[in-house]
Design a protein around this motif. Structure first.
Motif, mmCIF file in Angstrom:
data_model
loop_
_atom_site.group_PDB
_atom_site.id
_atom_site.type_symbol
_atom_site.label_atom_id
_atom_site.label_comp_id
_atom_site.label_asym_id
_atom_site.label_seq_id
_atom_site.Cartn_x
_atom_site.Cartn_y
_atom_site.Cartn_z
ATOM 1 N N GLY A 1 -40.426 38.857 -47.843
ATOM 2 C CA GLY A 1 -41.366 37.956 -48.498
ATOM 3 C C GLY A 1 -41.226 36.558 -47.942
ATOM 4 N N LYS B 1 -31.916 42.850 -52.227
ATOM 5 C CA LYS B 1 -32.883 41.773 -51.976
ATOM 6 C C LYS B 1 -32.139 40.473 -51.721
ATOM 7 N N GLU C 1 -36.878 35.948 -62.205
ATOM 8 C CA GLU C 1 -36.879 37.345 -61.785
ATOM 9 C C GLU C 1 -35.641 38.073 -62.302
ATOM 10 N N ASP D 1 -43.476 53.314 -50.783
ATOM 11 C CA ASP D 1 -44.357 52.778 -51.805
ATOM 12 C C ASP D 1 -45.744 53.408 -51.715
ATOM 13 N N HIS E 1 -46.865 41.566 -65.357
ATOM 14 C CA HIS E 1 -46.394 41.782 -63.993
ATOM 15 C C HIS E 1 -47.007 40.753 -63.051
ATOM 16 N N ASP F 1 -48.645 40.971 -60.324
ATOM 17 C CA ASP F 1 -48.848 41.296 -58.909
ATOM 18 C C ASP F 1 -48.809 42.818 -58.715
ATOM 19 N N LYS G 1 -49.926 45.963 -57.231
ATOM 20 C CA LYS G 1 -50.617 46.376 -56.024
ATOM 21 C C LYS G 1 -49.861 47.572 -55.446
ATOM 22 N N ASN H 1 -46.222 47.274 -54.368
ATOM 23 C CA ASN H 1 -45.228 47.003 -55.401
ATOM 24 C C ASN H 1 -45.040 48.187 -56.347
ATOM 25 N N LEU I 1 -42.626 50.697 -61.055
ATOM 26 C CA LEU I 1 -43.128 49.350 -60.804
ATOM 27 C C LEU I 1 -41.976 48.470 -60.345
ATOM 28 N N GLY I 2 -42.232 47.682 -59.308
ATOM 29 C CA GLY I 2 -41.188 46.801 -58.815
ATOM 30 C C GLY I 2 -41.720 45.451 -58.417
ATOM 31 N N ASP I 3 -40.853 44.655 -57.794
ATOM 32 C CA ASP I 3 -41.154 43.302 -57.314
ATOM 33 C C ASP I 3 -41.713 42.443 -58.437
ATOM 34 N N THR J 1 -51.899 39.002 -55.502
ATOM 35 C CA THR J 1 -52.589 39.431 -54.292
ATOM 36 C C THR J 1 -54.079 39.459 -54.569
#
Length: 325
Positions: free
Chosen positions: A35, A55, A74, A110, A151, A153, A155, A158, A169-171, A191
């Motif tokens: 990122g 991460k 986060e 993903d 969330h 974001d 997409k 993620n 679900l992540g990020d 996004t």
């Protein structure tokens, strides 16, 4: 106060006996993605041999307090969540002025990679598979919303898949906690292809709430069926994309391939007025019921003598293109 203390201070520090508490405790396997200030690796713990997602956040590159707050948020959000369809937080530590967040690894990649694979193979996901994935996405998001966490974001990139086919679900770096006294957020993050109209508008005095995530869910459900975002277009800038979204300019899915329930749920999520969209519990109820229906149909087919048509119905079908406008 140092950057390290600024990040870790408000969050419970990890004990020295923590097997996940130091970089030397990991064998880095490969890079998974990156990122703006971060990079994610797969890694194996040297003590228990568990493979994780590691991460790395470059704190030294964060010149402003807001970026630091994003890191703290986060970690705080991850620690609040405990659900099989949300990426699990394991630990965190700071080393050489870099923050490392240890997360559960979804080893099968993903949803974006999966959609790309099906597109290249000229295949589509069966509706049973769509509901299987979507019901898990909804279950994870319902848990987040029950904790008052958006969330923001959602997409395909993620949404992660484990080797066992579990969707998570992540990020959550863009996640936002809304206390019981707070109803709206205002910042423009996320996004653009999956961004709700109330978020993509440059002038929006009313903010947005949990039903902004519902719009993103509608985009995900559509994309799993059509293998592209409903508002995808060649050479779109943000202004043209906003116009396309606000005009609800997307091609409906073909009725001879996809069920009325799938197409109707997309239409209910992709509504300009957020007050007219369903809440996550209602979307999840539909998703769970539809997946159960397709499982029941598959079981009934398996109890009968297989025919070419019944085999075809359970396999991946050929893609029927959704015409671009």
């Amino acid at each position: 106060m140092s950057i390290q203390n600024n990040v870790v201070g408000p969050v419970a520090a990890q004990g020295v006996s923590d097997p996940y508490g130091s970089l030397r405790n990991f064998e880095i396997l490969k890079k998974l993605g990156n990122g703006h200030f971060s990079v994610v690796f797969s890694a194996r713990n040297r003590f228990n041999k568990v493979c994780v997602a590691l991460k790395k956040v470059e704190l030294s590159q964060m010149a402003d307090a807001k970026a630091i707050e994003d890191c703290k948020r986060e970690i705080s959000l991850l620690q609040q969540l405990n659900h099989p369809n949300v990426i699990k937080y394991i630990s965190h530590f700071v080393e050489d002025n870099d923050l490392y967040i240890v997360l559960e690894l979804a080893s099968a990649g993903d949803l974006a990679q999966m959609i790309k694979h099906f597109t290249k193979s000229n295949k589509r996901l069966t509706e049973k598979t769509i509901w299987k994935f979507f019901s898990q996405i909804c279950s994870g998001l319902e848990h987040m919303h029950s904790k008052r966490i958006m969330h923001r974001d959602i997409k395909p990139a993620n949404i992660f898949v484990s080797a066992e086919g579990i969707v998570r679900l992540g990020d959550l770096g863009l996640g936002r906690f809304l206390g019981s006294e707070t109803t709206s957020a205002y910042s423009m993050v996320g996004t653009p292809y999956y961004m709700s109209p109330e978020r993509i508008r440059q002038q929006n005095d009313h903010g947005y709430d949990f039903r902004s995530d519902i719009w993103s869910l509608g985009c995900i459900l559509y994309e799993m069926a059509a293998l592209r975002s409903p508002f995808f277009g060649e050479n779109l800038n943000l202004m043209l994309l906003r116009q396309k979204i606000e005009a609800l300019d997307y091609t409906p899915l073909p009725a001879h391939i996809f069920s009325h329930e799938l197409r109707h749920l997309i239409a209910r999520c992709l509504v300009l007025d957020p007050d007219q969209r369903p809440y996550i519990n209602e979307v999840n109820t539909v998703a769970q019921a539809m997946f159960a229906r397709f499982v029941e149909q598959a079981n009934a087919n398996n109890n009968n003598t297989p025919t070419p048509s019944s085999r075809s119905d359970l396999a991946c079908g050929s893609v029927t293109p959704v015409n671009n406008r």
